[in-house]
Write a protein that holds these residues in place. Structure first.
Motif, PDB file in Angstrom:
ATOM      1  N   ASN A  62       7.384   4.386  -9.067  1.00  0.00           N
ATOM      2  CA  ASN A  62       6.837   4.445  -7.713  1.00  0.00           C
ATOM      3  C   ASN A  62       5.664   3.479  -7.570  1.00  0.00           C
ATOM      4  O   ASN A  62       4.748   3.475  -8.381  1.00  0.00           O
ATOM      5  N   VAL A  63       5.722   2.671  -6.537  1.00  0.00           N
ATOM      6  CA  VAL A  63       4.692   1.663  -6.304  1.00  0.00           C
ATOM      7  C   VAL A  63       3.817   2.083  -5.139  1.00  0.00           C
ATOM      8  O   VAL A  63       4.304   2.345  -4.044  1.00  0.00           O
ATOM      9  N   ASP A  64       2.527   2.152  -5.379  1.00  0.00           N
ATOM     10  CA  ASP A  64       1.571   2.449  -4.322  1.00  0.00           C
ATOM     11  C   ASP A  64       0.505   1.362  -4.341  1.00  0.00           C
ATOM     12  O   ASP A  64      -0.376   1.348  -5.193  1.00  0.00           O
ATOM     13  N   LEU A  65       0.589   0.435  -3.397  1.00  0.00           N
ATOM     14  CA  LEU A  65      -0.379  -0.654  -3.370  1.00  0.00           C
ATOM     15  C   LEU A  65      -1.750  -0.212  -2.883  1.00  0.00           C
ATOM     16  O   LEU A  65      -2.747  -0.895  -3.099  1.00  0.00           O
ATOM     17  N   ASP A  66      -1.781   0.943  -2.176  1.00  0.00           N
ATOM     18  CA  ASP A  66      -3.060   1.526  -1.748  1.00  0.00           C
ATOM     19  C   ASP A  66      -3.921   0.519  -0.989  1.00  0.00           C
ATOM     20  O   ASP A  66      -5.096   0.313  -1.285  1.00  0.00           O
ATOM     21  N   ASN A  68      -5.271  -0.230   2.744  1.00  0.00           N
ATOM     22  CA  ASN A  68      -5.434   0.339   4.078  1.00  0.00           C
ATOM     23  C   ASN A  68      -6.298  -0.582   4.927  1.00  0.00           C
ATOM     24  O   ASN A  68      -7.443  -0.882   4.579  1.00  0.00           O
ATOM     25  N   THR A 216       0.071  -7.602  -3.285  1.00  0.00           N
ATOM     26  CA  THR A 216      -1.330  -7.154  -3.263  1.00  0.00           C
ATOM     27  C   THR A 216      -2.261  -8.294  -2.890  1.00  0.00           C
ATOM     28  O   THR A 216      -3.187  -8.122  -2.085  1.00  0.00           O
ATOM     29  N   LYS A 234      -0.970  -1.519 -11.572  1.00  0.00           N
ATOM     30  CA  LYS A 234       0.038  -1.104 -10.593  1.00  0.00           C
ATOM     31  C   LYS A 234       1.451  -1.469 -11.045  1.00  0.00           C
ATOM     32  O   LYS A 234       2.434  -0.921 -10.536  1.00  0.00           O
TER      33      LYS A 234
END
Length: 257
Positions: A62-66, A68, A216, A234
């Motif tokens: 699971n990739v979460d670049l976070d 916002n 990113t 990541k």
């Protein structure tokens, strides 16, 4: 062709590797089965008796670049990506990843040994902010020391392509280069001019790892320095699979929206 209920196109794992990766069967020759990683950039061959047939499943990575951004008042111009890949299936995975993040990316499938000869034209045509050079590679430990680039499948081709790109744009901040594949000669790629490269520990990398780095950077503001450790963490295999230099983001922010 069917042997022990395994045929071309099936999905399998290898018992000798604790069934860690899922492969697609490419071909079968006598007692050898030739495989391609479904999620990891890897070709392999195996004794058919070592294989276990499995149902294809979703990737559990699971990739979460976070990332916002305040979209109420500002507009954003992410960095533009040129992604060159030696593998069409992995390229499609990466392009879908970029699309889901609303990043403008151009994808080109080019065999690793032809990338350098075609790269100048592509750079002049598309003028990317971020260049990804990837595909397949391998370190042949039986040939000798890992410090000899001749002991790799495609690292020399990646180095040639990086040098072409650096001849086009020498500044690491104006053109961010992400290069390499499974088990690539990390040190050689960085010395040639890549910002990020695989593979410090000569391990395999996930098909999306180069795209995670590129995305990113594309979605981080030009005023922000990227935390290189957080970014590399990541990716699926962290600093064993990819390393790089501290880099600023390449997304411009405007007002009003």
């Amino acid at each position: 062709m069917i042997l022990l209920n395994i045929e071309v196109g099936d999905y399998v794992t290898r018992k000798s590797y604790n069934n860690d990766l899922i492969f697609k069967v490419l071909s079968i020759s006598e007692d050898k089965v030739y495989l391609k990683g479904v999620f990891d950039r890897l070709y392999a061959d195996s004794d058919i008796l070592d294989l276990v047939k499995v149902d294809k499943c979703d990737d559990n990575f699971n990739v979460d670049l976070d990332i916002n951004n305040d979209r109420s008042n500002y507009f954003y111009l992410p960095g533009k990506i040129l992604h060159i890949d030696g593998d069409s299936e992995y390229l499609e995975k990466c392009l879908k990843f970029y699309k889901n993040l609303n990043i403008y990316a151009i994808g080109k499938k080019i065999n690793e040994d032809n990338i350098a000869s075609q790269l100048s034209i592509l750079l002049k045509e598309f003028k990317p902010d971020i260049l990804v050079i990837t595909g397949h590679d391998a370190y042949y430990s039986k040939k000798g020391n890992k410090d000899n680039i001749n002991n790799y499948k495609n690292s020399k081709n990646f180095v040639k392509a990086i040098r072409v790109a650096r001849n086009y744009e020498k500044n690491h901040e104006k053109l961010v280069i992400i290069a390499g594949a499974c088990q690539s000669d990390y040190e050689a790629l960085i010395k040639a001019g890549a910002n990020f490269a695989s593979s410090p520990k000569r391990v395999n990398i996930h098909a999306l790892d180069p795209a995670i780095i590129a995305s990113t950077i594309a979605l981080t503001k030009t005023s922000e320095e990227i935390n290189v450790i957080d970014l590399i963490n990541k990716t699926k295999y962290g600093s064993s699979g990819i390393g790089g230099i501290i880099t600023n983001g390449l997304m411009y922010v405007g007002y009003p929206r």
